[in-house]
Design a protein around this motif. Structure first.
Motif, short mmCIF file in Angstrom:
data_model
loop_
_atom_site.label_atom_id
_atom_site.label_comp_id
_atom_site.label_asym_id
_atom_site.label_seq_id
_atom_site.Cartn_x
_atom_site.Cartn_y
_atom_site.Cartn_z
N ALA A 46 32.20 -21.01 -23.76
CA ALA A 46 32.40 -22.19 -24.60
C ALA A 46 31.24 -22.33 -25.58
O ALA A 46 30.12 -21.90 -25.30
CB ALA A 46 32.53 -23.46 -23.75
N ALA A 47 31.51 -22.96 -26.73
CA ALA A 47 30.49 -23.20 -27.75
C ALA A 47 30.61 -24.61 -28.29
O ALA A 47 31.68 -25.22 -28.24
CB ALA A 47 30.62 -22.19 -28.89
N ASP A 59 40.14 -18.69 -23.57
CA ASP A 59 41.47 -19.05 -23.06
C ASP A 59 41.47 -19.22 -21.54
O ASP A 59 42.21 -20.06 -21.01
CB ASP A 59 42.49 -17.98 -23.45
CG ASP A 59 42.81 -17.98 -24.94
OD1 ASP A 59 43.34 -16.97 -25.42
OD2 ASP A 59 42.53 -19.00 -25.61
N SER A 60 40.65 -18.47 -20.84
CA SER A 60 40.64 -18.51 -19.39
C SER A 60 40.10 -19.82 -18.81
O SER A 60 40.34 -20.12 -17.64
CB SER A 60 39.82 -17.33 -18.84
OG SER A 60 38.48 -17.38 -19.31
N VAL A 61 39.37 -20.61 -19.62
CA VAL A 61 38.78 -21.85 -19.12
C VAL A 61 39.29 -23.09 -19.83
O VAL A 61 39.00 -24.21 -19.41
CB VAL A 61 37.23 -21.82 -19.20
CG1 VAL A 61 36.68 -20.58 -18.51
CG2 VAL A 61 36.76 -21.88 -20.66
N LYS A 62 40.05 -22.92 -20.90
CA LYS A 62 40.54 -24.05 -21.68
C LYS A 62 41.39 -24.98 -20.81
O LYS A 62 42.28 -24.53 -20.09
CB LYS A 62 41.36 -23.55 -22.86
CG LYS A 62 41.63 -24.60 -23.93
CD LYS A 62 42.33 -24.00 -25.13
CE LYS A 62 42.51 -25.00 -26.25
NZ LYS A 62 41.20 -25.41 -26.84
N GLY A 63 41.10 -26.28 -20.87
CA GLY A 63 41.79 -27.26 -20.06
C GLY A 63 41.12 -27.53 -18.73
O GLY A 63 41.45 -28.52 -18.07
N GLN A 79 30.89 -28.97 -17.79
CA GLN A 79 31.63 -29.53 -16.68
C GLN A 79 32.76 -28.58 -16.32
O GLN A 79 33.61 -28.28 -17.16
CB GLN A 79 32.20 -30.90 -17.05
CG GLN A 79 33.04 -31.55 -15.94
CD GLN A 79 32.22 -31.91 -14.73
OE1 GLN A 79 31.15 -32.50 -14.85
NE2 GLN A 79 32.71 -31.55 -13.55
N MET A 80 32.79 -28.10 -15.08
CA MET A 80 33.76 -27.12 -14.63
C MET A 80 34.63 -27.74 -13.54
O MET A 80 34.12 -28.09 -12.47
CB MET A 80 33.07 -25.86 -14.11
CG MET A 80 32.11 -25.23 -15.11
SD MET A 80 31.42 -23.66 -14.53
CE MET A 80 30.45 -24.24 -13.13
N ASN A 81 35.92 -27.89 -13.81
CA ASN A 81 36.88 -28.44 -12.86
C ASN A 81 37.91 -27.38 -12.49
O ASN A 81 38.08 -26.38 -13.19
CB ASN A 81 37.58 -29.66 -13.46
CG ASN A 81 36.64 -30.79 -13.78
OD1 ASN A 81 35.65 -31.00 -13.10
ND2 ASN A 81 36.97 -31.56 -14.82
N SER A 82 38.62 -27.61 -11.39
CA SER A 82 39.67 -26.70 -10.93
C SER A 82 39.18 -25.26 -10.87
O SER A 82 39.83 -24.34 -11.35
CB SER A 82 40.91 -26.81 -11.83
OG SER A 82 41.41 -28.12 -11.86
N LEU A 83 38.03 -25.06 -10.26
CA LEU A 83 37.40 -23.75 -10.23
C LEU A 83 38.23 -22.75 -9.43
O LEU A 83 38.86 -23.08 -8.43
CB LEU A 83 36.00 -23.85 -9.65
CG LEU A 83 34.96 -24.42 -10.62
CD1 LEU A 83 33.73 -24.90 -9.87
CD2 LEU A 83 34.57 -23.37 -11.66
#
Length: 121
Positions: A46-47, A59-63, A79-83
């Protein structure tokens, strides 16, 4: 020289959450997160622009992941959710002296030492 120090990594169960932080020694402009899974190449995550108005995600982390910053504290967050287990990697923050540098690693001048994130099944 701008020094960057990541923190907040650890071991978490699949479906859980973590928040990574990156503290900068001075003001920076465009910033980003990259990650390197075991035995694989370093990939863009991310940037964010220096005022936070522009963001971009792999794309693998979007959302699931959200990048943000607090310029008063010279700190970048992820912030990382639904890992997922495939999120397991060493996570690195980076900074450029441009307002926004996107997903190209060549645009970033300063890099942190990384923080380990491990997601169990």
């Amino acid at each position: 020289q701008v020094q960057l120090v990541e923190s907040g990594g650890g071991l978490v169960q699949a479906g859980g959450s973590l928040r990574l932080s990156c503290a900068a020694s001075g003001r920076s402009y465009g910033m980003c997160w990259f990650r390197q899974p075991p035995g694989k190449e370093r990939d863009f995550v991310a940037a964010i622009s220096w005022k936070g108005g522009t963001t971009d995600y792999a794309d693998s982390v979007k959302g699931r992941f959200t990048i943000s910053r607090d310029n008063a504290k010279n700190t970048l967050y992820l912030q990382m959710n639904s890992l997922k287990p495939e999120d397991t990697a060493i996570y690195y923050c980076a900074a450029s002296m441009s307002a926004y540098s996107g997903s190209s690693p060549n645009a970033y001048t300063y890099w942190g030492q990384g923080t380990q994130v491990t997601v169990s099944s």
